[in-house]
Design a protein around this motif. Sequence first.
Motif, PDB file in Angstrom:
ATOM      1  N   PHE A  32      34.812  41.142  39.666  1.00 14.92           N
ATOM      2  CA  PHE A  32      34.400  42.354  38.956  1.00 14.92           C
ATOM      3  C   PHE A  32      33.053  42.160  38.283  1.00 14.92           C
ATOM      4  O   PHE A  32      32.148  43.007  38.381  1.00 14.92           O
ATOM      5  CB  PHE A  32      35.472  42.712  37.916  1.00 14.92           C
ATOM      6  CG  PHE A  32      35.001  43.661  36.848  1.00 14.92           C
ATOM      7  CD1 PHE A  32      34.840  45.014  37.117  1.00 14.92           C
ATOM      8  CD2 PHE A  32      34.723  43.203  35.565  1.00 14.92           C
ATOM      9  CE1 PHE A  32      34.407  45.886  36.127  1.00 14.92           C
ATOM     10  CE2 PHE A  32      34.286  44.060  34.576  1.00 14.92           C
ATOM     11  CZ  PHE A  32      34.137  45.415  34.855  1.00 14.92           C
ATOM     12  N   ARG A  33      32.879  41.032  37.613  1.00  7.87           N
ATOM     13  CA  ARG A  33      31.623  40.769  36.912  1.00  7.87           C
ATOM     14  C   ARG A  33      30.465  40.607  37.898  1.00  7.87           C
ATOM     15  O   ARG A  33      29.341  41.072  37.636  1.00  7.87           O
ATOM     16  CB  ARG A  33      31.781  39.520  36.039  1.00  7.87           C
ATOM     17  CG  ARG A  33      30.639  39.303  35.060  1.00  7.87           C
ATOM     18  CD  ARG A  33      30.890  38.096  34.191  1.00  7.87           C
ATOM     19  NE  ARG A  33      31.975  38.317  33.270  1.00  7.87           N
ATOM     20  CZ  ARG A  33      33.073  37.573  33.215  1.00  7.87           C
ATOM     21  NH1 ARG A  33      33.233  36.573  34.073  1.00  7.87           N
ATOM     22  NH2 ARG A  33      34.013  37.831  32.339  1.00  7.87           N
ATOM     23  N   SER A  34      30.718  39.951  39.019  1.00  3.06           N
ATOM     24  CA  SER A  34      29.670  39.794  40.036  1.00  3.06           C
ATOM     25  C   SER A  34      29.234  41.150  40.577  1.00  3.06           C
ATOM     26  O   SER A  34      28.035  41.402  40.776  1.00  3.06           O
ATOM     27  CB  SER A  34      30.176  38.908  41.182  1.00  3.06           C
ATOM     28  OG  SER A  34      30.544  37.626  40.711  1.00  3.06           O
ATOM     29  N   ALA A  35      30.209  42.043  40.821  1.00  2.19           N
ATOM     30  CA  ALA A  35      29.876  43.385  41.306  1.00  2.19           C
ATOM     31  C   ALA A  35      29.076  44.165  40.271  1.00  2.19           C
ATOM     32  O   ALA A  35      28.128  44.898  40.618  1.00  2.19           O
ATOM     33  CB  ALA A  35      31.155  44.135  41.669  1.00  2.19           C
ATOM     34  N   TYR A  67      23.907  36.733  31.431  1.00  7.26           N
ATOM     35  CA  TYR A  67      25.205  37.228  31.891  1.00  7.26           C
ATOM     36  C   TYR A  67      25.622  36.532  33.188  1.00  7.26           C
ATOM     37  O   TYR A  67      26.785  36.144  33.362  1.00  7.26           O
ATOM     38  CB  TYR A  67      25.084  38.737  32.091  1.00  7.26           C
ATOM     39  CG  TYR A  67      26.383  39.474  32.272  1.00  7.26           C
ATOM     40  CD1 TYR A  67      27.541  39.094  31.618  1.00  7.26           C
ATOM     41  CD2 TYR A  67      26.435  40.600  33.094  1.00  7.26           C
ATOM     42  CE1 TYR A  67      28.712  39.787  31.776  1.00  7.26           C
ATOM     43  CE2 TYR A  67      27.613  41.317  33.265  1.00  7.26           C
ATOM     44  CZ  TYR A  67      28.743  40.902  32.603  1.00  7.26           C
ATOM     45  OH  TYR A  67      29.916  41.597  32.759  1.00  7.26           O
ATOM     46  N   ALA A  68      24.654  36.355  34.095  1.00  2.15           N
ATOM     47  CA  ALA A  68      24.938  35.680  35.362  1.00  2.15           C
ATOM     48  C   ALA A  68      25.277  34.207  35.142  1.00  2.15           C
ATOM     49  O   ALA A  68      26.149  33.650  35.822  1.00  2.15           O
ATOM     50  CB  ALA A  68      23.749  35.814  36.306  1.00  2.15           C
ATOM     51  N   GLN A  92      36.374  37.067  26.992  1.00  2.00           N
ATOM     52  CA  GLN A  92      35.480  37.219  28.136  1.00  2.00           C
ATOM     53  C   GLN A  92      35.151  38.686  28.381  1.00  2.00           C
ATOM     54  O   GLN A  92      34.002  39.037  28.690  1.00  2.00           O
ATOM     55  CB  GLN A  92      36.114  36.600  29.386  1.00  2.00           C
ATOM     56  CG  GLN A  92      36.132  35.079  29.386  1.00  2.00           C
ATOM     57  CD  GLN A  92      36.300  34.502  30.778  1.00  2.00           C
ATOM     58  OE1 GLN A  92      35.955  35.137  31.766  1.00  2.00           O
ATOM     59  NE2 GLN A  92      36.826  33.291  30.858  1.00  2.00           N
ATOM     60  N   LEU A  93      36.126  39.550  28.233  1.00  2.00           N
ATOM     61  CA  LEU A  93      35.869  40.974  28.403  1.00  2.00           C
ATOM     62  C   LEU A  93      35.005  41.526  27.274  1.00  2.00           C
ATOM     63  O   LEU A  93      34.204  42.444  27.485  1.00  2.00           O
ATOM     64  CB  LEU A  93      37.190  41.738  28.492  1.00  2.00           C
ATOM     65  CG  LEU A  93      37.953  41.532  29.803  1.00  2.00           C
ATOM     66  CD1 LEU A  93      39.373  42.065  29.689  1.00  2.00           C
ATOM     67  CD2 LEU A  93      37.235  42.226  30.950  1.00  2.00           C
ATOM     68  N   PRO A 121      36.289  47.677  31.037  1.00  2.00           N
ATOM     69  CA  PRO A 121      36.998  46.589  30.333  1.00  2.00           C
ATOM     70  C   PRO A 121      38.256  47.072  29.620  1.00  2.00           C
ATOM     71  O   PRO A 121      39.263  46.356  29.560  1.00  2.00           O
ATOM     72  CB  PRO A 121      35.958  46.068  29.330  1.00  2.00           C
ATOM     73  CG  PRO A 121      34.640  46.481  29.903  1.00  2.00           C
ATOM     74  CD  PRO A 121      34.899  47.792  30.581  1.00  2.00           C
ATOM     75  N   LEU A 122      38.211  48.296  29.103  1.00  2.00           N
ATOM     76  CA  LEU A 122      39.387  48.825  28.411  1.00  2.00           C
ATOM     77  C   LEU A 122      40.552  49.006  29.382  1.00  2.00           C
ATOM     78  O   LEU A 122      41.701  48.675  29.064  1.00  2.00           O
ATOM     79  CB  LEU A 122      39.026  50.161  27.754  1.00  2.00           C
ATOM     80  CG  LEU A 122      40.148  50.853  26.971  1.00  2.00           C
ATOM     81  CD1 LEU A 122      40.661  49.961  25.845  1.00  2.00           C
ATOM     82  CD2 LEU A 122      39.669  52.188  26.425  1.00  2.00           C
ATOM     83  N   VAL A 123      40.260  49.511  30.578  1.00  2.00           N
ATOM     84  CA  VAL A 123      41.315  49.685  31.580  1.00  2.00           C
ATOM     85  C   VAL A 123      41.883  48.328  32.008  1.00  2.00           C
ATOM     86  O   VAL A 123      43.101  48.165  32.176  1.00  2.00           O
ATOM     87  CB  VAL A 123      40.768  50.450  32.797  1.00  2.00           C
ATOM     88  CG1 VAL A 123      41.785  50.454  33.927  1.00  2.00           C
ATOM     89  CG2 VAL A 123      40.410  51.882  32.411  1.00  2.00           C
TER      90      VAL A 123
END
Length: 446
Positions: A32-35, A67-68, A92-93, A121-123
């Motif tokens: 998810f973070r990479s996307a 961030y990366a 982390q979120l 992130p909330l979802v």
Amino acid sequence: MIVMQIKEAAMFIQGSVEEMVGTYNLKRLFVFRSAVIASELAAIGLAVYGLAVELPLLFMLSVIGVYALFNLYVWMRLRKNASASANEFFLQLVIDVLALAALLYFAGGSSNPFVSLFLLPLVIVAATLPKRYVWGMAAVTLGFYTLLMVINVPLTPEMAGHNHGGHAGHTTTAAADDFSLHVLGMWFSFLLAVGLILFFVVSMAEALRQRNQKLAEAREKHLRDEHMVSLGTLAAGAAHELGTPLATMAVLTKEMEQEYQQQPELVEQIEILRSQVDRCKTILGQISASAGQMRAESGHSEDVKHYLQHCLSRWNELHPKTSISVSLEGIDPPPVIVVDETLNQAIINVLNNAAEASPERIELNAVWTQAELGIEVRDFGAGLSPAALGEIGKPFFTTKKDGHGLGFYLAQEVVRRLGGDVQVTNHKDGGACVSISLPLQKLLAE
């Protein structure tokens, strides 16, 4: 094989979402973070080179670079098959939200159409973590959204007119006023989305977690039942196989008793040996006759007090040298129950363990009401280590040099089968203490 499956099921329950977020969820968060990073770079490229929007590229690319690097650190952890606690997963979120807020700060703040990404992130938290974390993430995302309404780097003159009080009555143009209303409407829309997630998504996720928990508990119970059936089958087979050698020993001891009548001391020892052989034959007969049954076939009933006294009398025959202090208290007359032979053996197993820990003396305290029986057995030995307290009750775990690790496990399973519970602690004055809490509903005579 069955024992391994029981351990796996127990680990699944202990590793529930309340305490542990597995490697699988960390992998999904990494993807998810990479996307998100790729999407952010694409959006910046489109805005700068496709729409000719002026952006502070140095600052924004610096944020994405940090961030990366954080995402690279997560990837390195995944290579070690690391898991994250619920607290770490939540933090982390929060870092994801912080990175998004930093980018939005340089790109128009709450007026940026990508501000709705705060909901992702909330979802994720709502779907994977307990409710307290969802409320925390809702506060974080809503707080950053509100902050970006008043603190940001505007992209257009209309946005500049909106900042620092644009929707408080200080704008000078109708366009700026309309833009302020639009931004305020977006904020209320976000607030509504947060409320819906808190109400619906959290409720559904909680229901799913409870279902998974019940399924895991049912699976563990099924595996325990399979294990008990296997042990019962083996016990019945052993009883059949041991019958012949015990019968031979009984015949030989009888002949020896007649042959050495002129030696009283030897005859006395032979009589003890013969009584023990008879005891073994009786036990094996009970195993063969009632293995796997919940109640004695005879349907014999007696009150709780006499039941316990009879059980203690049987135990005293096996341990005549161990002093036992007994306290039996409860309502009078005591409730009448149907005798369960497996419960007899469970109590005797607990007393045996106590006597082996302190051969000189032990204690038994029993208290009953019409609905429940409580039994506490205490020894005066060295007690149990923290590691042993965590493992006791699992099949084949033992603290004895020549133990098999089945006696206490079987006693515990018998009590659980009848709806009760067994707790093992170290007594404050020394020694170990086993507490049995047993509802009498399944045992009460009708």
